[in-house]
Design a protein around this motif. Structure first.
Motif, PDB file in Angstrom:
ATOM      1  N   SER A   1      -6.241   2.229 -57.463  1.00  0.00           N
ATOM      2  CA  SER A   1      -5.756   2.235 -56.067  1.00  0.00           C
ATOM      3  C   SER A   1      -6.202   3.507 -55.369  1.00  0.00           C
ATOM      4  O   SER A   1      -6.658   3.486 -54.226  1.00  0.00           O
ATOM      5  CB  SER A   1      -4.225   2.206 -56.001  1.00  0.00           C
TER       6      SER A   1
ATOM      7  N   LYS B   1      -9.855   3.632 -54.497  1.00  0.00           N
ATOM      8  CA  LYS B   1     -10.171   2.678 -53.422  1.00  0.00           C
ATOM      9  C   LYS B   1      -9.664   3.215 -52.075  1.00  0.00           C
ATOM     10  O   LYS B   1     -10.394   3.236 -51.094  1.00  0.00           O
ATOM     11  CB  LYS B   1      -9.495   1.339 -53.758  1.00  0.00           C
ATOM     12  N   ASN B   2      -8.397   3.659 -52.052  1.00  0.00           N
ATOM     13  CA  ASN B   2      -7.763   3.987 -50.762  1.00  0.00           C
ATOM     14  C   ASN B   2      -8.021   5.410 -50.282  1.00  0.00           C
ATOM     15  O   ASN B   2      -8.187   5.643 -49.091  1.00  0.00           O
ATOM     16  CB  ASN B   2      -6.241   3.797 -50.850  1.00  0.00           C
ATOM     17  N   ASN B   3      -8.029   6.363 -51.202  1.00  0.00           N
ATOM     18  CA  ASN B   3      -8.057   7.761 -50.763  1.00  0.00           C
ATOM     19  C   ASN B   3      -9.354   8.143 -50.059  1.00  0.00           C
ATOM     20  O   ASN B   3      -9.333   8.890 -49.077  1.00  0.00           O
ATOM     21  CB  ASN B   3      -7.794   8.703 -51.943  1.00  0.00           C
TER      22      ASN B   3
ATOM     23  N   ASP C   1       6.965   3.384 -54.929  1.00  0.00           N
ATOM     24  CA  ASP C   1       6.321   2.701 -56.052  1.00  0.00           C
ATOM     25  C   ASP C   1       7.272   2.603 -57.242  1.00  0.00           C
ATOM     26  O   ASP C   1       7.831   3.610 -57.683  1.00  0.00           O
ATOM     27  CB  ASP C   1       5.051   3.489 -56.443  1.00  0.00           C
TER      28      ASP C   1
HETATM   29  C1  LIG Z   1       2.374   8.532 -59.617  1.00  0.00           C
HETATM   30  C2  LIG Z   1       1.638   7.669 -58.627  1.00  0.00           C
HETATM   31  C3  LIG Z   1       0.599   8.198 -57.866  1.00  0.00           C
HETATM   32  C4  LIG Z   1      -0.089   7.410 -56.944  1.00  0.00           C
HETATM   33  N1  LIG Z   1      -1.097   7.944 -56.202  1.00  0.00           N
HETATM   34  C5  LIG Z   1      -1.767   7.179 -55.306  1.00  0.00           C
HETATM   35  C6  LIG Z   1      -2.815   7.717 -54.507  1.00  0.00           C
HETATM   36  O1  LIG Z   1      -3.170   8.879 -54.577  1.00  0.00           O
HETATM   37  N2  LIG Z   1      -3.435   6.877 -53.634  1.00  0.00           N
HETATM   38  C7  LIG Z   1      -3.101   5.561 -53.492  1.00  0.00           C
HETATM   39  O2  LIG Z   1      -3.690   4.864 -52.671  1.00  0.00           O
HETATM   40  N3  LIG Z   1      -2.110   5.034 -54.233  1.00  0.00           N
HETATM   41  C8  LIG Z   1      -1.444   5.796 -55.137  1.00  0.00           C
HETATM   42  N4  LIG Z   1      -0.441   5.250 -55.887  1.00  0.00           N
HETATM   43  C9  LIG Z   1      -0.173   3.813 -55.752  1.00  0.00           C
HETATM   44  C10 LIG Z   1       0.636   3.497 -54.523  1.00  0.00           C
HETATM   45  O3  LIG Z   1       2.011   3.717 -54.774  1.00  0.00           O
HETATM   46  C11 LIG Z   1       0.454   2.035 -54.095  1.00  0.00           C
HETATM   47  O4  LIG Z   1       0.747   1.185 -55.174  1.00  0.00           O
HETATM   48  C12 LIG Z   1      -0.963   1.768 -53.644  1.00  0.00           C
HETATM   49  O5  LIG Z   1      -1.363   2.709 -52.674  1.00  0.00           O
HETATM   50  C13 LIG Z   1      -1.057   0.356 -53.048  1.00  0.00           C
HETATM   51  O6  LIG Z   1      -2.358   0.133 -52.617  1.00  0.00           O
HETATM   52  P1  LIG Z   1      -3.241  -1.112 -53.139  1.00  0.00           P
HETATM   53  O7  LIG Z   1      -2.414  -2.333 -52.797  1.00  0.00           O
HETATM   54  O8  LIG Z   1      -4.497  -1.009 -52.366  1.00  0.00           O
HETATM   55  O9  LIG Z   1      -3.409  -0.931 -54.619  1.00  0.00           O
HETATM   56  C14 LIG Z   1       0.270   6.038 -56.800  1.00  0.00           C
HETATM   57  C15 LIG Z   1       1.326   5.525 -57.552  1.00  0.00           C
HETATM   58  C16 LIG Z   1       2.003   6.313 -58.458  1.00  0.00           C
HETATM   59  C17 LIG Z   1       3.128   5.731 -59.266  1.00  0.00           C
END
Ligand SMILES: Cc1cc2nc3c(=O)[nH]c(=O)nc-3n(C[C@H](O)[C@H](O)[C@H](O)COP(=O)(O)O)c2cc1C
Length: 390
Positions: A36, A39-41, A78
């Motif tokens: 994730s 992809k997103n950052n 999350d």
């Molecule tokens: C500890 C932790 C760190 C996370 N760090 C990021 C992050 O830096 N960038 C991000 O997009 N999602 C991060 N996530 C996931 C997000 O909570 C979320 O699930 C995600 O952004 C959803 O995007 P998607 O549907 O495109 O996967 C993290 C989750 C956890 C548990």
């Protein structure tokens, strides 16, 4: 753009720690999160690093303020982790100040780093994990890091439980409560007091230990505090057997609804409990609305209270004790009465004097099935029956 706008920091860096909800963080969870992140950052040009140690996450995210705030809000929700504590939130002015300019989200797996079969750099020296002397250094560094993370969590748990909820909230949001300026604002102050605490402790101590008194107090506090939070109020502090809390100035109706819910819940408890002492939990409530000062009171380095001070606090306490001389549990002042939605059947209870004040305060209550005090003789009979049961 004005020079002030040009100078205001556009970037934010958030550092937080959290606990994995599934115990030790597995490769699968790490790779899901990194997928994730990668992809997103990059799309939002967010950079940072994620450190995983056993069941703990430590993450730093940095980028444009709005993007970082939005991502942090998503991450906090999350379900793969909880107990998210913001360790620091700071702002900066330009790209050059990023700590991780080329990392979308680099994962540092500390467990595997220290168990790796290759050399690692510690304090500027190359350490080979296969060399027994180096191995000890690596293990010590690893255990120090793990201990530090664990201590951080324990300190946070202690802090969360003992500090005022508003102070914990500031810290969670990355604000330093010591830097928050005092403000004059309109608030609705509530005093919720356990009825006949002294008699209650006497009855309990005839047959039980001191811890039973604390348990009964906690049953009362838990009900009150949960309902206050449910209705959007803030717990200001616990004063002996009394909960002092406050609502925003425009929330008179919420404060009344919250009070009636407390009275209803206590009645439910008394009717349903099989514990004789819990049948004796009643409370009186005073509510007053007016200008107060909200801020840090006390001495830095010794004892500070983030609290409300002002006339409404004294009035609310006075109205609460006045309730004991009426047939009602709940008493409020004219400012609260004037805010109530039509249809509420308000009853005038009399005018009361306040120490040091020339004007009296008009006291009101509301007609409600849970707001009828037990007659004195019935209450006495109830205490006697519980005493005899013991
Ligand atoms: C500890 C932790 C760190 C996370 N760090 C990021 C992050 O830096 N960038 C991000 O997009 N999602 C991060 N996530 C996931 C997000 O909570 C979320 O699930 C995600 O952004 C959803 O995007 P998607 O549907 O495109 O996967 C993290 C989750 C956890 C548990």
């Amino acid at each position: 753009m004005s020079s002030i706008q040009e100078q205001s920091p556009q970037y934010t860096r958030v550092q937080y720690v959290s606990l994995s909800t599934q115990g030790v963080i597995t490769e699968k969870i790490k790779s899901q999160i990194l997928a994730s992140s990668n992809k997103n950052n990059s799309k939002r040009h967010i950079t940072g690093c994620l450190i995983c140690v056993k069941d703990m996450f430590f993450q730093i995210i940095e980028g444009k303020t709005d993007d970082v705030e939005n991502l942090y809000t998503t991450i906090v929700k999350d379900k793969r982790h909880n107990n998210v504590v913001c360790v620091d939130k700071s702002q900066f002015f330009n790209e050059e100040e990023r700590m991780f300019p080329s990392w979308d989200m680099k994962s540092l797996d500390v467990d595997s780093l220290f168990s790796a079969k290759k050399e690692v750099l510690i304090c500027g020296e190359n350490c080979n994990p296969l060399d027994p002397a180096h191995k000890r250094v690596i293990e010590t560094a690893f255990s120090a890091f793990t201990t530090l993370m664990g201590s951080l969590f324990r300190a946070q748990q202690v802090f969360k439980n003992y500090a005022q909820p508003s102070v914990s909230r500031f810290v969670r949001e990355g604000l330093n409560p010591l830097c928050i300026q005092s403000v004059e604002t309109e608030k609705i102050v509530l005093f919720v007091d356990l009825v006949n605490y002294t008699t209650l402790t006497e009855i309990i101590s005839q047959s039980r230990s001191a811890s039973e008194i604390v348990r009964i107090l906690n049953v009362f506090f838990t009900i009150v505090m949960e309902i206050v939070e449910e209705y959007g109020g803030d717990i200001t502090k616990l004063i002996g057997d009394c909960v002092m809390c406050h609502f925003d100035g425009h929330d008179s109706q919420k404060a009344i609804d919250c009070s009636l819910k407390i009275l209803q819940q206590l009645e439910l408890l008394r009717n349903e409990t099989t514990d004789p002492f819990e049948k004796l939990i009643f409370c009186t409530i005073g509510i007053s609305k007016g200008k107060v000062i909200l801020g840090n009171v006390g001495t830095v380095g010794r004892k500070l209270d983030y609290t409300v001070i002002g006339d409404s606090v004294n009035t609310s306490a006075r109205l609460q004790s006045f309730a004991s001389s009426t047939q009602y549990y709940l008493i409020f002042d004219e400012n609260v009465k004037n805010d109530l939605e039509s249809g509420d059947s308000v009853i005038f209870c009399g005018s009361i004097e306040l120490k040091g004040k020339r004007n009296t305060v008009n006291a009101y209550t509301i007609e409600n099935e849970y707001n009828r005090r037990l007659l004195k003789e019935d209450l006495k009979a109830l205490y006697c029956s519980v005493s005899l049961e013991m």
